[in-house]
Design a protein around this motif. Structure first.
Motif, PDB file in Angstrom:
ATOM      1  N   LYS A 261       0.759  15.483  11.774  1.00 31.71           N
ATOM      2  CA  LYS A 261       0.214  16.653  11.085  1.00 31.71           C
ATOM      3  C   LYS A 261       1.292  17.357  10.269  1.00 31.71           C
ATOM      4  CE  LYS A 261      -3.543  17.894  14.274  1.00 31.71           C
ATOM      5  NZ  LYS A 261      -4.015  18.930  15.246  1.00 31.71           N
ATOM      6  N   ARG A 262       2.471  17.493  10.857  1.00 28.93           N
ATOM      7  CA  ARG A 262       3.563  18.158  10.130  1.00 28.93           C
ATOM      8  C   ARG A 262       3.953  17.373   8.891  1.00 28.93           C
ATOM      9  NH1 ARG A 262       8.340  18.545  12.396  1.00 28.93           N
ATOM     10  NH2 ARG A 262       7.961  17.285  14.266  1.00 28.93           N
ATOM     11  N   PHE A 263       3.932  16.045   9.005  1.00 26.54           N
ATOM     12  CA  PHE A 263       4.273  15.236   7.842  1.00 26.54           C
ATOM     13  C   PHE A 263       3.244  15.419   6.728  1.00 26.54           C
ATOM     14  CE2 PHE A 263       3.909  11.143   5.526  1.00 26.54           C
ATOM     15  CZ  PHE A 263       5.085  11.265   4.814  1.00 26.54           C
ATOM     16  N   PHE A 264       1.963  15.419   7.080  1.00 24.67           N
ATOM     17  CA  PHE A 264       0.930  15.619   6.058  1.00 24.67           C
ATOM     18  C   PHE A 264       1.048  16.993   5.415  1.00 24.67           C
ATOM     19  CE2 PHE A 264      -1.087  11.858   7.756  1.00 24.67           C
ATOM     20  CZ  PHE A 264      -1.753  11.337   6.661  1.00 24.67           C
ATOM     21  N   ARG A 265       1.362  18.031   6.208  1.00 27.06           N
ATOM     22  CA  ARG A 265       1.531  19.364   5.628  1.00 27.06           C
ATOM     23  C   ARG A 265       2.691  19.369   4.639  1.00 27.06           C
ATOM     24  NH1 ARG A 265       0.407  21.294  10.908  1.00 27.06           N
ATOM     25  NH2 ARG A 265       2.628  21.538  11.341  1.00 27.06           N
ATOM     26  N   LYS A 266       3.805  18.782   5.025  1.00 29.85           N
ATOM     27  CA  LYS A 266       4.966  18.752   4.138  1.00 29.85           C
ATOM     28  C   LYS A 266       4.654  17.980   2.856  1.00 29.85           C
ATOM     29  CE  LYS A 266       9.936  17.600   4.141  1.00 29.85           C
ATOM     30  NZ  LYS A 266      10.047  16.568   3.106  1.00 29.85           N
ATOM     31  N   MET A 267       3.987  16.846   2.995  1.00 24.70           N
ATOM     32  CA  MET A 267       3.695  16.000   1.841  1.00 24.70           C
ATOM     33  C   MET A 267       2.708  16.657   0.891  1.00 24.70           C
ATOM     34  SD  MET A 267       2.110  12.117   1.851  1.00 24.70           S
ATOM     35  CE  MET A 267       0.569  12.631   2.627  1.00 24.70           C
ATOM     36  N   LEU A 268       1.677  17.315   1.433  1.00 21.10           N
ATOM     37  CA  LEU A 268       0.588  17.807   0.606  1.00 21.10           C
ATOM     38  C   LEU A 268       0.829  19.205   0.054  1.00 21.10           C
ATOM     39  CD1 LEU A 268      -2.352  16.454   2.768  1.00 21.10           C
ATOM     40  CD2 LEU A 268      -1.520  15.537   0.605  1.00 21.10           C
ATOM     41  N   GLN A 269       1.707  19.974   0.679  1.00 18.58           N
ATOM     42  CA  GLN A 269       2.005  21.309   0.163  1.00 18.58           C
ATOM     43  C   GLN A 269       3.036  21.274  -0.954  1.00 18.58           C
ATOM     44  OE1 GLN A 269       3.108  23.506   3.686  1.00 18.58           O
ATOM     45  NE2 GLN A 269       1.006  24.076   4.162  1.00 18.58           N
ATOM     46  N   ASP A 270       3.649  20.137  -1.188  1.00 11.57           N
ATOM     47  CA  ASP A 270       4.706  20.016  -2.182  1.00 11.57           C
ATOM     48  C   ASP A 270       4.100  19.765  -3.559  1.00 11.57           C
ATOM     49  OD1 ASP A 270       7.216  19.792  -3.331  1.00 11.57           O
ATOM     50  OD2 ASP A 270       7.279  17.635  -3.018  1.00 11.57           O
ATOM     51  N   GLN A 271       4.143  20.750  -4.421  1.00  6.08           N
ATOM     52  CA  GLN A 271       3.647  20.611  -5.785  1.00  6.08           C
ATOM     53  C   GLN A 271       4.784  20.146  -6.678  1.00  6.08           C
ATOM     54  OE1 GLN A 271       0.481  20.839  -6.610  1.00  6.08           O
ATOM     55  NE2 GLN A 271      -0.060  21.313  -4.487  1.00  6.08           N
ATOM     56  N   PRO A 272       4.521  19.432  -7.819  1.00  4.57           N
ATOM     57  CA  PRO A 272       3.194  19.232  -8.405  1.00  4.57           C
ATOM     58  C   PRO A 272       2.562  17.894  -8.012  1.00  4.57           C
ATOM     59  CG  PRO A 272       4.847  18.558  -9.950  1.00  4.57           C
ATOM     60  CD  PRO A 272       5.583  18.982  -8.707  1.00  4.57           C
ATOM     61  N   LEU A 273       2.941  17.314  -6.868  1.00 14.11           N
ATOM     62  CA  LEU A 273       2.351  16.045  -6.462  1.00 14.11           C
ATOM     63  C   LEU A 273       0.860  16.218  -6.160  1.00 14.11           C
ATOM     64  CD1 LEU A 273       5.152  14.597  -4.189  1.00 14.11           C
ATOM     65  CD2 LEU A 273       4.804  14.316  -6.625  1.00 14.11           C
ATOM     66  N   LEU A 274       0.081  15.215  -6.490  1.00 16.69           N
ATOM     67  CA  LEU A 274      -1.365  15.288  -6.346  1.00 16.69           C
ATOM     68  C   LEU A 274      -1.798  14.847  -4.962  1.00 16.69           C
ATOM     69  CD1 LEU A 274      -2.304  13.606  -9.747  1.00 16.69           C
ATOM     70  CD2 LEU A 274      -2.114  16.057  -9.267  1.00 16.69           C
ATOM     71  N   ALA A 275      -2.902  15.406  -4.473  1.00 19.20           N
ATOM     72  CA  ALA A 275      -3.467  14.960  -3.208  1.00 19.20           C
ATOM     73  C   ALA A 275      -3.993  13.538  -3.392  1.00 19.20           C
ATOM     74  CB  ALA A 275      -4.583  15.898  -2.766  1.00 19.20           C
ATOM     75  N   PRO A 276      -3.688  12.617  -2.493  1.00 16.95           N
ATOM     76  CA  PRO A 276      -4.130  11.220  -2.664  1.00 16.95           C
ATOM     77  C   PRO A 276      -5.622  11.068  -2.411  1.00 16.95           C
ATOM     78  CG  PRO A 276      -3.044  11.498  -0.549  1.00 16.95           C
ATOM     79  CD  PRO A 276      -2.884  12.807  -1.279  1.00 16.95           C
ATOM     80  N   ASP A 277      -6.236  10.104  -3.089  1.00 25.32           N
ATOM     81  CA  ASP A 277      -7.639   9.782  -2.800  1.00 25.32           C
ATOM     82  C   ASP A 277      -7.764   8.512  -1.970  1.00 25.32           C
ATOM     83  OD1 ASP A 277      -7.055   7.829  -4.693  1.00 25.32           O
ATOM     84  OD2 ASP A 277      -7.993   8.956  -6.311  1.00 25.32           O
ATOM     85  N   ARG A 278      -6.634   7.798  -1.765  1.00 27.23           N
ATOM     86  CA  ARG A 278      -6.608   6.610  -0.897  1.00 27.23           C
ATOM     87  C   ARG A 278      -5.325   6.653  -0.073  1.00 27.23           C
ATOM     88  NH1 ARG A 278      -7.791   5.356  -5.796  1.00 27.23           N
ATOM     89  NH2 ARG A 278      -5.801   4.384  -6.293  1.00 27.23           N
ATOM     90  N   ILE A 279      -5.449   6.516   1.228  1.00 23.63           N
ATOM     91  CA  ILE A 279      -4.311   6.578   2.141  1.00 23.63           C
ATOM     92  C   ILE A 279      -4.306   5.329   3.008  1.00 23.63           C
ATOM     93  CG2 ILE A 279      -3.208   7.817   4.041  1.00 23.63           C
ATOM     94  CD1 ILE A 279      -4.450  10.384   3.008  1.00 23.63           C
ATOM     95  N   GLY A 280      -3.240   4.557   2.938  1.00 22.33           N
ATOM     96  CA  GLY A 280      -3.101   3.372   3.766  1.00 22.33           C
ATOM     97  C   GLY A 280      -2.105   3.619   4.888  1.00 22.33           C
TER      98      GLY A 280
END
Length: 250
Positions: free
Chosen positions: A128-147
């Motif tokens: 969960k912490r990794f996803f928060r760090k990855m997704l709160q970092d702009q201007p990177l886009l939220a992924p639509d496919r996650i492997g």
């Protein structure tokens, strides 16, 4: 006028970054980049400087890396491109004081870096912490496919990110060993310079040094700039990040 103001601001920042150091800023950045870029020990770099008539102790080099590797990561982060939308996530093992810790990493399907996080445990909270760090970092886009691999922590971590509003839409989550091979080989590019005997001696040392290893990998891969991306261009960008005129002049 604007360029002059930017140049003056960068030079002022360089003075603050290296205040109190007994060596030139360009020399410090060069030493740190050597350690983060190549499989060299601190004593190897100490000898390289001795060849050039400069006496820099290996313990001093260690302090430089711990001080400036996080700064390099912070300043190069702003140059990264948004990923393509298809992200591969995996974790790899890092030894710290003889115990295994976990480095969560994400790249897109083209191998472009997305983010990373060193954690003490491999569990749902860490994911969960990794996803928060990855997704709160702009201007990177939220992924639509996650492997991912088959770890059971990923589906609830993705759901938690969706519930927290970090993912505007539910991504397609797929589990496939074949597509994960790209990020697994990318782990090697980060880990190849890490200590081979005993690992890191503290979690803080590991975290700060890995920030530099990851940043140097970003630098090697490039940021989508036009033209050739040689070691000269890479060093020039490092110099810009620290307000230096040039790094590693010929």
């Amino acid at each position: 006028m604007i360029l002059s103001a930017i140049a003056a601001k960068l030079k002022q920042r360089a003075k603050a970054d290296f205040k109190g150091r007994h060596y030139e800023a360009a020399l410090i950045v060069q030493a740190v980049s050597w350690y983060l870029r190549y499989p060299l020990s601190y004593r190897d770099i100490e000898e390289l400087f001795l060849e050039r008539g400069m006496d820099v102790d290996h313990s001093t080099l260690n302090r430089w890396v711990l001080a400036y590797a996080p700064l390099i990561e912070k300043r190069l982060r702003q140059f990264r491109k948004p990923h393509c939308g298809s992200v591969r996530i995996d974790e790899t093992y890092i030894k710290v004081r003889g115990e295994w810790r976990y480095l969560y990493r994400a790249v897109d399907k083209h191998g472009n870096p997305v983010d990373f996080l060193l954690t003490a445990n491999r569990d749902l909270d860490a994911a969960k912490r990794f996803f928060r760090k990855m997704l709160q970092d702009q201007p990177l886009l939220a992924p639509d496919r996650i492997g991912t691999d088959g770890a059971g922590t990923y589906p609830p971590a993705i759901l938690a990110a969706r519930n927290d509003g970090l993912l505007p839409r539910a991504p397609l989550h797929y589990v496939t060993k074949h597509l994960q091979q790209g990020i697994e080989s990318d782990h090697f590019r980060v880990k190849k310079n890490m200590p081979r005997i005993g690992g890191f001696q503290s979690f803080r040392t590991a975290r700060r040094t890995i920030q530099g290893f990851e940043a140097m990998l970003w630098l090697r891969k490039g940021f989508g700039f036009a033209g050739a991306w040689t070691i000269r261009e890479q060093n020039r960008l490092l110099g810009v990040c620290f307000g230096l005129q040039a790094v590693n002049r010929a």
